[in-house]
Write an enzyme that holds these catalytic residues in place. Structure first.
Site, mmCIF file in Angstrom:
data_model
loop_
_atom_site.group_PDB
_atom_site.id
_atom_site.type_symbol
_atom_site.label_atom_id
_atom_site.label_comp_id
_atom_site.label_asym_id
_atom_site.label_seq_id
_atom_site.Cartn_x
_atom_site.Cartn_y
_atom_site.Cartn_z
ATOM 1 N N ARG A 59 0.858 -1.207 0.000
ATOM 2 C CA ARG A 59 0.000 0.000 0.000
ATOM 3 C C ARG A 59 0.890 1.251 0.000
ATOM 4 O O ARG A 59 0.605 2.227 -0.647
ATOM 5 C CB ARG A 59 -0.917 0.048 1.234
ATOM 6 C CG ARG A 59 -1.873 -1.122 1.449
ATOM 7 C CD ARG A 59 -3.046 -1.144 0.506
ATOM 8 N NE ARG A 59 -2.684 -1.426 -0.849
ATOM 9 C CZ ARG A 59 -2.302 -2.637 -1.315
ATOM 10 N NH1 ARG A 59 -2.215 -3.675 -0.512
ATOM 11 N NH2 ARG A 59 -1.980 -2.807 -2.576
ATOM 12 N N ASP A 92 -3.916 7.124 3.521
ATOM 13 C CA ASP A 92 -2.958 7.765 2.602
ATOM 14 C C ASP A 92 -2.713 9.205 3.047
ATOM 15 O O ASP A 92 -3.330 9.694 3.996
ATOM 16 C CB ASP A 92 -3.481 7.680 1.153
ATOM 17 C CG ASP A 92 -4.807 8.415 0.942
ATOM 18 O OD1 ASP A 92 -4.901 9.597 1.334
ATOM 19 O OD2 ASP A 92 -5.753 7.807 0.398
ATOM 20 N N HIS A 107 -8.151 6.534 11.181
ATOM 21 C CA HIS A 107 -7.707 5.134 11.106
ATOM 22 C C HIS A 107 -6.202 4.983 10.902
ATOM 23 O O HIS A 107 -5.746 3.952 10.429
ATOM 24 C CB HIS A 107 -8.486 4.418 9.980
ATOM 25 C CG HIS A 107 -9.939 4.257 10.296
ATOM 26 N ND1 HIS A 107 -10.903 3.974 9.356
ATOM 27 C CD2 HIS A 107 -10.600 4.333 11.488
ATOM 28 C CE1 HIS A 107 -12.092 3.897 9.937
ATOM 29 N NE2 HIS A 107 -11.935 4.111 11.226
HETATM 30 N N1 LIG Z 1 -7.027 5.304 0.388
HETATM 31 C C1 LIG Z 1 -7.112 4.712 1.596
HETATM 32 O O1 LIG Z 1 -6.508 5.179 2.553
HETATM 33 C C2 LIG Z 1 -7.984 3.474 1.788
HETATM 34 C C3 LIG Z 1 -8.305 2.660 0.712
HETATM 35 C C4 LIG Z 1 -9.115 1.516 0.947
HETATM 36 C C5 LIG Z 1 -9.578 1.243 2.255
HETATM 37 N N2 LIG Z 1 -9.254 2.071 3.282
HETATM 38 C C6 LIG Z 1 -9.792 1.766 4.645
HETATM 39 O O2 LIG Z 1 -10.925 0.891 4.545
HETATM 40 C C7 LIG Z 1 -12.083 1.385 5.233
HETATM 41 C C8 LIG Z 1 -13.187 1.489 4.195
HETATM 42 O O3 LIG Z 1 -14.341 2.237 4.554
HETATM 43 P P1 LIG Z 1 -14.832 3.435 3.620
HETATM 44 O O4 LIG Z 1 -16.254 3.769 3.966
HETATM 45 O O5 LIG Z 1 -13.811 4.511 3.638
HETATM 46 O O6 LIG Z 1 -14.763 2.844 2.160
HETATM 47 P P2 LIG Z 1 -15.597 1.739 1.422
HETATM 48 O O7 LIG Z 1 -14.630 1.069 0.517
HETATM 49 O O8 LIG Z 1 -16.418 0.936 2.335
HETATM 50 O O9 LIG Z 1 -16.583 2.618 0.523
HETATM 51 C C9 LIG Z 1 -16.085 3.392 -0.532
HETATM 52 C C10 LIG Z 1 -17.176 4.281 -1.066
HETATM 53 O O10 LIG Z 1 -16.570 5.080 -2.085
HETATM 54 C C11 LIG Z 1 -17.480 5.192 -3.139
HETATM 55 N N3 LIG Z 1 -16.722 5.574 -4.340
HETATM 56 C C12 LIG Z 1 -16.157 4.783 -5.282
HETATM 57 N N4 LIG Z 1 -15.544 5.534 -6.223
HETATM 58 C C13 LIG Z 1 -15.720 6.834 -5.849
HETATM 59 C C14 LIG Z 1 -15.309 8.079 -6.397
HETATM 60 N N5 LIG Z 1 -14.584 8.162 -7.529
HETATM 61 N N6 LIG Z 1 -15.663 9.228 -5.742
HETATM 62 C C15 LIG Z 1 -16.393 9.172 -4.601
HETATM 63 N N7 LIG Z 1 -16.808 8.012 -4.039
HETATM 64 C C16 LIG Z 1 -16.472 6.867 -4.658
HETATM 65 C C17 LIG Z 1 -18.206 3.858 -3.190
HETATM 66 O O11 LIG Z 1 -19.467 4.003 -3.835
HETATM 67 C C18 LIG Z 1 -18.340 3.516 -1.702
HETATM 68 O O12 LIG Z 1 -19.567 3.996 -1.161
HETATM 69 C C19 LIG Z 1 -11.696 2.707 5.844
HETATM 70 O O13 LIG Z 1 -11.681 2.536 7.207
HETATM 71 C C20 LIG Z 1 -10.276 3.005 5.343
HETATM 72 O O14 LIG Z 1 -9.393 3.232 6.422
HETATM 73 C C21 LIG Z 1 -8.450 3.167 3.076
#
Ligand SMILES: NC(=O)c1ccc[n+]([C@@H]2O[C@H](COP(=O)([O-])OP(=O)(O)OC[C@H]3O[C@@H](n4cnc5c(N)ncnc54)[C@H](O)[C@@H]3O)[C@@H](O)[C@H]2O)c1
Length: 226
Positions: A59, A92, A107
Site C-alpha cells: 500500500r 494515505d 484510522h
Molecule cells: N485510500 C485509503 O486510505 C484506503 C483505501 C481503501 C480502504 N481504506 C480503509 O478501509 C475502510 C473502508 O471504509 P470506507 O467507507 O472509507 O470505504 P468503502 O470502501 O467501504 O466505501 C467506498 C465508497 O466510495 C465510493 N466511491 C467509489 N468511487 C468513488 C469516487 N470516484 N468518488 C467518490 N466516491 C467513490 C463507493 O461508492 C463507496 O460507497 C476505511 O476505514 C479506510 O481506512 C483506506
C-alpha cells in the site's frame, strides 16, 4: 472574527479512487486481493505478521506513485470560503499533499509506524517495514493503522469537531465502518448534511450528490455561487 462557516469534510476510500487507490468494498469483498481479516485485524498481526507487513508495504509503495486528485485539491481550495476540518478514514497522505491544513486521521497513517511496546508513533521514512525493525526501546514496530476491532483513539477529537460544524460533507464512504460512521450522529440540528458518492448509502438523512468526488465537489461549489 471571520464569519466563515465550519465545514467538516469526512472522507472515505472513495475520495482516493480517482487517484488510482482501490476502495475497500466493491471488489468482491476483497481489499487489493486480500480478505480484510487476513491483513487488517489484530488477529492477522498475531498469526501472520509477515503478510500484514507485506500488505502495508505494498500500500505504501502504491502511494508513492499516486497523486492527489482534483477532489483533494478542491477541498483544500474550499478553505478560501470556509473553516475546513478534514476528518479522514483514509490512511494515505493525499489530503496533506493537496495542502489541506486541518486533517485528522481516524484510522491511522501509512507513513507512520507504532511501537508494539511503548505505543509511541514514528514517521516512516522508507516504504518497507519488516520483522526485526524496532523502535529505539527495542520493540517491534507495526503499521500505525487502526485495524478492524481496535479502538479508534482519535474518535473523541473527531466528535468535538463534528459538534461545531455548520456543514457535514461525507465523500466516498459506504458509511459501514463503525464507529467512524456514527460521527454523523453528532452533527448539530441546524447543520446541513451532504453525501458525495456515485453509489450512495441510502439509509441516512442526508442530501445526496450521486457523483464521484471531484465532480460532486464541483456541483457543490457551483450551487454555492448561485
Ligand atoms: N485510500 C485509503 O486510505 C484506503 C483505501 C481503501 C480502504 N481504506 C480503509 O478501509 C475502510 C473502508 O471504509 P470506507 O467507507 O472509507 O470505504 P468503502 O470502501 O467501504 O466505501 C467506498 C465508497 O466510495 C465510493 N466511491 C467509489 N468511487 C468513488 C469516487 N470516484 N468518488 C467518490 N466516491 C467513490 C463507493 O461508492 C463507496 O460507497 C476505511 O476505514 C479506510 O481506512 C483506506
Amino acid at each position: 472574527m471571520s464569519n466563515k462557516k465550519n465545514l467538516v469534510v469526512f472522507t472515505g476510500a472513495g475520495m482516493s479512487a480517482e487517484s488510482g487507490l482501490q476502495t475497500f468494498r466493491g471488489h468482491g469483498g476483497l481489499w487489493e486481493g486480500h480478505r480484510v481479516q487476513d491483513v487488517a485485524t489484530p488477529e492477522a498481526w498475531n498469526t501472520n505478521p509477515e503478510l500484514v507487513l507485506q500488505f502495508y508495504n505494498e500500500r505504501r509503495s502504491q502511494l508513492l506513485n499516486a497523486k492527489p486528485n482534483r477532489g483533494h485539491e478542491l477541498i483544500a481550495e474550499l478553505e478560501d470560503n470556509f473553516h475546513v476540518n478534514v476528518i479522514t478514514q483514509n490512511v494515505d497522505d493525499l489530503h496533506e499533499r493537496a495542502n489541506s491544513t486541518s486533517i485528522l486521521h481516524l484510522h491511522g497513517e501509512l507513513k507512520k509506524a507504532r511501537s508494539t511496546g511503548t505505543g509511541k508513533i514514528y514517521p516512516l521514512k522508507r516504504s518497507n517495514l519488516n520483522i526485526g525493525d524496532t523502535c529505539p526501546d527495542g520493540w517491534q514496530l507495526r503499521p500505525h493503522i487502526v485495524w478492524f476491532g481496535e479502538e479508534v483513539p482519535e474518535l473523541l477529537n473527531a466528535i468535538e469537531i463534528v459538534k461545531r460544524c455548520d456543514i457535514f460533507m461525507v465523500i466516498g464512504s459506504s458509511l459501514q465502518v463503525y464507529p467512524a460512521a456514527s460521527l454523523i450522529d453528532y452533527t448539530p440540528d441546524h447543520s446541513r448534511r451532504i453525501l458525495i458518492d456515485p453509489n450512495p448509502a441510502v439509509s441516512r438523512n442526508i442530501e445526496v450528490i450521486a457523483e464521484t468526488a471531484s465532480v460532486g465537489l464541483l456541483t457543490f461549489i457551483s450551487k454555492l455561487k448561485k
